[in-house]
Design an enzyme around this catalytic site. Structure first.
Site, PDB file in Angstrom:
ATOM      1  N   ASP A 271     -89.334  11.244  83.778  1.00 55.26           N
ATOM      2  CA  ASP A 271     -90.369  10.549  84.550  1.00 55.26           C
ATOM      3  C   ASP A 271     -90.678   9.164  84.023  1.00 55.26           C
ATOM      4  O   ASP A 271     -91.769   8.654  84.193  1.00 55.26           O
ATOM      5  CB  ASP A 271     -91.654  11.398  84.561  1.00 55.26           C
ATOM      6  CG  ASP A 271     -92.630  10.934  85.628  1.00 55.26           C
ATOM      7  OD1 ASP A 271     -92.180  10.466  86.690  1.00 55.26           O
ATOM      8  OD2 ASP A 271     -93.845  11.038  85.406  1.00 55.26           O
ATOM      9  N   HIS A 476     -94.976   7.482  78.283  1.00 62.83           N
ATOM     10  CA  HIS A 476     -94.617   6.687  79.454  1.00 62.83           C
ATOM     11  C   HIS A 476     -95.739   6.484  80.465  1.00 62.83           C
ATOM     12  O   HIS A 476     -95.481   5.944  81.554  1.00 62.83           O
ATOM     13  CB  HIS A 476     -93.390   7.301  80.148  1.00 62.83           C
ATOM     14  CG  HIS A 476     -93.632   8.656  80.737  1.00 62.83           C
ATOM     15  ND1 HIS A 476     -93.332   9.808  80.074  1.00 62.83           N
ATOM     16  CD2 HIS A 476     -94.136   9.032  81.931  1.00 62.83           C
ATOM     17  CE1 HIS A 476     -93.634  10.845  80.838  1.00 62.83           C
ATOM     18  NE2 HIS A 476     -94.131  10.396  81.964  1.00 62.83           N
TER      19      HIS A 476
END
Length: 924
Positions: A271, A476
């Protein structure tokens, strides 16, 4: 802890709950599955704003509660004490405890966390007993720990909206039920395999819940729980430095080896918002040759042409890469998803296997029993692909056997979406760059202090703690800025801790390294010690603050230099080292003059006629949906030059070693910018020290430099190297790169001449036509309504140059800007300049000097080829080296890796962008 989209996981158990480990069963919503019901004997609760352990929670004062009550506000934690009594008539029956609420829950039984509960994740029941037997206790007490947030946080109206601080969470059901096995065959298949990435999550569970962690270790040993990924967290794939990426793998792989007896063979990063072209080399250097993601299926413009392929990095390293053809990591095991997986596979005919990732992945929760049931029924069904629960290792082993016809993708895996994450939350990005530099310098100075002898001890445990804080912030949704306000506050606190502890460790190392040269007491200083943590000589203007607070300038060079006296600006004015004069106060012309001044030696004008360099521009920034994540191409149509002058340009230093001028601008309706433009003697670049009071909403601030250069490609620094991207929009692939990322520099050059743009904490950039642009600040409103609304300080620089950027030293200058010299007051004792390391070629950068762990007097040095060339370089050191051995990025010695110690040093062979790590064993 950090959850999806940067939401804080209220408790460490959420890490495993989201991976699916402690979800024993789903009771489907169909009411026919349940027979008799009865309420708890007693239900009580207490509420706290803190995250507290079980042992503290059960000692609190619980107050009566009932189904239908609401709890909050957002981010609070409610602990429920649930006293249950199973009716004797239910003997021999399977009994579940059913709990439904808006928040994320956790069942505790016998002081152990046993079951995650979330209505959004379709997990609302916990099995008390599979068959109630007479000897079993009919009465028991459970505790339910309820976090006042949902699966995706607590956004107002949508999961990416800013959190609703006053949201209430309702308890809608709490009861005992009889589960009807004859209606639905409950599967508890012991062949179920679960995986989880991120060593940080395991570490949280290990430290908070050792009993549960022991079960995890047991499942890993049995092969039923598979650690994947090999990194400390699932980090951003663009912005961390090359050394930070190495440490992600080093910390992650070491953790998995120490805790589970194995390292990961697959890099699992589903992701993240794009993937650096240096990652294949870093993976292979850390024992990984396989890579899985699916994020490029989110591309807004171009469909990526492969699902299974070899990915080749800028150095030529290749890894087998797989994108699940279902283009998701959160499928539900439905027939239509299986058919899509087969139909969508762009590499049918080359390979016959693919991954099908199912369960609640984005936000967490893992698979449900209904999903597992569907999967089992599709094991061998006509018209469907054959399905089996398997492991990443088995999948990639099958793909490797079929890989002879696979295609190769060369270069970065650029995500054509989420380009705003290169700029959002500027303070986080500044903290990342600064703390990467701090830890670099502490490691260098501490290693040299150990090597020079004495009683100094390398601060290994402290450095590991600080590195892990920095690596956590590279998750992230944190470093990219796509996180909520609470996470921003946590991240900034972690950076503050790294700065504080790093300063202390650095001072201790310098005291040991230079003890006989340092001034014993504060007061007037007769001389100054300058320490350079970079591997080349530097000649720079440095400043020293005197007893009265006045600043004095001087010149410094060499690695560790001792300056007995400073040459002040007043003393140098007559020597005409530098003289700055402005013919008049016109803002635009003065800016143009300063720009031209930086290039006076070349007698060329690098700004096209009629254009202004250092031009600020403000854009409307309203993306379609993902506010903190995205900037859309149509923002370019809203460009407004910033021209409103608040304070006219004035000279602040007229000459000598430094010339400078400053001005102030009004930006938008509410923001201001003050800038000091600085030119130092002998410095090949012009610095722009910038301060902004930023109070905008949905605006994007950039600074532009139109240059007299024509080239179809611009060059951008990435981890341990650089790559080129087009300056035109010929194709949709070119156009999709309207906003890209870079690290410390970007450069636009034609033959014999070019211009580089350097920075100390920015990442978003672009080069279109002949305009270099640096992205400075954004102002999104979700998921953090206050994103970037604060004071900002940053520096960028422009560097015109003759020849190529390699020959002109752009790479070294960008390092110099980011790694300032350390100026230390010293005694009057004389000291010749001393250098610990030098490299014979400017194409090779010595990036890292640290102690090897746990090898005592063994030093790791890491170098990389930065120009894109094949060469032999010599590494020289004044350290007492008795043995040198090549090693991988996990610091494991290479077979036949011993290097001879020659008169010229260590002979090292490089190919373009190759990263080399060497173990140096020091004499006692």
């Amino acid at each position: 802890m950090l959850g999806k989209r940067g939401a804080p996981c209220p408790h460490p158990w959420a890490a495993l709950h989201r991976a699916g480990l402690i979800n024993r069963v789903l009771a489907p919503s169909n009411r026919r599955l349940f027979g008799d019901r009865c309420p708890p004997i007693s239900l009580s609760c207490f509420q706290t704003p803190r995250r507290i352990p079980y042992s503290e929670a059960i000692g609190q004062e619980f107050r009566p509660a009932k189904v239908g009550d609401s709890f909050g506000p957002t981010w609070e934690t409610c602990w429920f004490k649930v006293e249950l009594s199973i009716p004797p008539a239910w003997a021999g029956r399977e009994v579940h405890f059913v709990w439904e609420s808006d928040g994320e829950g956790m069942v505790w039984r016998d002081a152990q966390p046993v079951q995650g509960l979330t209505k959004e994740g379709e997990k609302t029941s916990y099995i008390l007993t599979r068959s109630m037997k007479e000897p079993e206790p009919h009465s028991l007490t459970l505790y339910v720990e309820l976090a006042c947030n949902g699966l995706f946080g607590a956004g107002k109206g949508s999961m990416i909206a800013p959190p609703d601080p006053d949201r209430r969470f309702t308890l809608s059901k709490a009861e005992l039920v009889v589960f009807n096995r004859d209606v639905y065959e409950l599967l508890m298949d012991l062949e179920i395999l679960l995986d989880m990435a991120q060593a940080q999550q395991f570490e949280w569970v290990r430290s908070w819940y050792p009993g549960l962690y022991a079960q995890v270790q047991d499942f890993v040993a049995k092969g039923q729980f598979v650690p994947v990924g090999g990194t400390w967290v699932e980090m951003d794939g663009n912005l961390p430095s090359g050394e930070s990426m190495v440490r992600q793998f080093l910390q992650g792989q070491r953790f998995f080896q120490e805790q589970f007896g194995r390292i990961c063979s697959e890099f699992w990063l589903p992701d993240t918002f794009g993937y650096s072209a240096q990652l294949p080399q870093l993976m292979r250097g850390c024992g990984i040759r396989r890579f899985l993601t699916q994020k490029l299926s989110w591309n807004l413009v171009n469909a990526f042409p492969h699902h299974t392929f070899f990915w080749e990095g800028i150095d030529g390293s290749r890894v087998l890469t797989h994108f699940p053809p279902g283009d998701s990591y959160g499928m539900h095991g439905r027939v239509e998803e299986m058919l899509k997986t087969v139909k969508n596979n762009k590499d049918k005919g080359r390979v016959n296997h693919s991954a099908f990732l199912f369960g609640f992945g984005d936000g967490g929760g893992g698979p449900t029993q209904k999903m597992l049931d569907r999967m089992k029924r599709m094991t061998d069904t006509d018209g469907l692909p054959r399905v089996q629960i398997s492991t990443p290792d088995r999948l990639f082993s099958a793909l490797e056997k079929e890989s002879s016809q696979l295609c190769t993708w060369v270069g970065e895996l650029f995500l054509e979406l989420h380009n705003g994450t290169y700029t959002t939350q500027a303070q986080i990005k500044k903290g990342n760059r600064e703390c990467e530099r701090i830890l670099h310098d502490v490691e260098v100075l501490s290693t040299l202090a150990v090597a020079r002898g004495g009683a100094f001890q390398y601060p290994a445990s402290q450095l590991q703690r600080l590195w892990r804080l920095l690596l956590l912030n590279q998750f992230h949704d944190v470093l990219p800025g796509s996180c909520i306000q609470l996470v921003v506050e946590d991240a900034l606190q972690y950076y503050a801790e790294i700065r504080r502890a790093g300063a202390r460790l650095q001072e201790e190392a310098v005291q040991s390294l230079c003890r006989e040269l340092l001034q014993p007491k504060a007061g007037n200083t007769e001389s100054t010690l300058v320490l350079n943590t970079l591997p080349w000589e530097r000649t720079e203007v440095i400043s020293r603050t005197g007893p009265a607070g006045t600043e004095t300038l001087g010149m410094s060079n060499l690695g560790v230099a001792h300056i007995p006296e400073f040459l002040t600006g007043a003393e140098t004015t007559n020597k005409e080292i530098l003289c700055l004069s402005l013919p008049w106060g016109g803002f635009t012309d003065v800016r143009f003059l300063l720009w031209t001044l930086s290039y006076f030696k070349l007698s060329l004008n690098c700004v096209p006629g009629g254009c202004c360099a250092n031009q600020f521009a403000l854009f409307d920034d309203v993306p379609l949906y993902w506010d903190a994540w995205d900037v859309m191409d149509y923002h370019l149509e809203t460009r407004k030059p910033v021209t409103t002058l608040l304070k006219p340009l004035e000279i602040t230093l007229a000459g000598g070693l430094r010339g400078s001028a400053s001005f102030s601008l009004q930006i938008g309706e509410s923001s201001t910018l003050t800038q000091e433009i600085i030119l130092d003697a002998t410095c090949p670049y012009l610095r722009f020290l910038t301060q902004v009071e930023w109070k905008e909403a949905h605006k994007f601030l950039k600074v532009e430099f139109p240059v007299q250069v024509r080239s179809t490609n611009a060059t951008y620094e990435i981890q341990f190297g650089h790559l080129q991207r087009p300056t035109h929009w010929n194709t949709s692939w070119d156009w999709a790169r309207f906003e890209v990322w870079a690290h410390k520099w970007l450069d636009l050059s034609e033959h014999g001449f070019g211009v580089a743009l350097l920075n100390d904490c920015k990442y978003g950039a672009s080069a279109h036509g002949n305009i270099l642009s640096l992205s400075l600040l954004r102002a999104p409103k979700s998921p953090d309504a206050m994103a970037d609304i604060t004071h900002h300080q940053f520096t960028y620089a422009v560097m015109p140059h003759l020849g190529s950027f390699q020959d002109a030293g752009v790479i070294q200058c960008a390092y110099n800007l980011n790694f300032p010299l350390h100026v230390v007051p010293a005694s009057s004792a004389r000291c010749p300049p001393w250098s610990a390391f030098s490299v014979s070629s400017p194409a090779v950068v010595l990036e890292t000097v640290k102690q090897a762990s746990p090898r005592g007097r063994t030093v790791v040095v890491r170098l990389y080829e930065a120009h894109g060339s094949t060469l032999v370089a010599w590494l020289q050191t004044s350290l007492p080296v008795q043995e040198a051995v090549l090693c991988d990025l996990l610091e494991r010695p290479a077979a036949q890796g011993r290097l001879p110690l020659e008169q010229r040093g260590l002979r090292l062979s490089f190919t373009p962008f190759r990263v080399l790590s060497i173990l140096l064993v020091l004499r006692q």
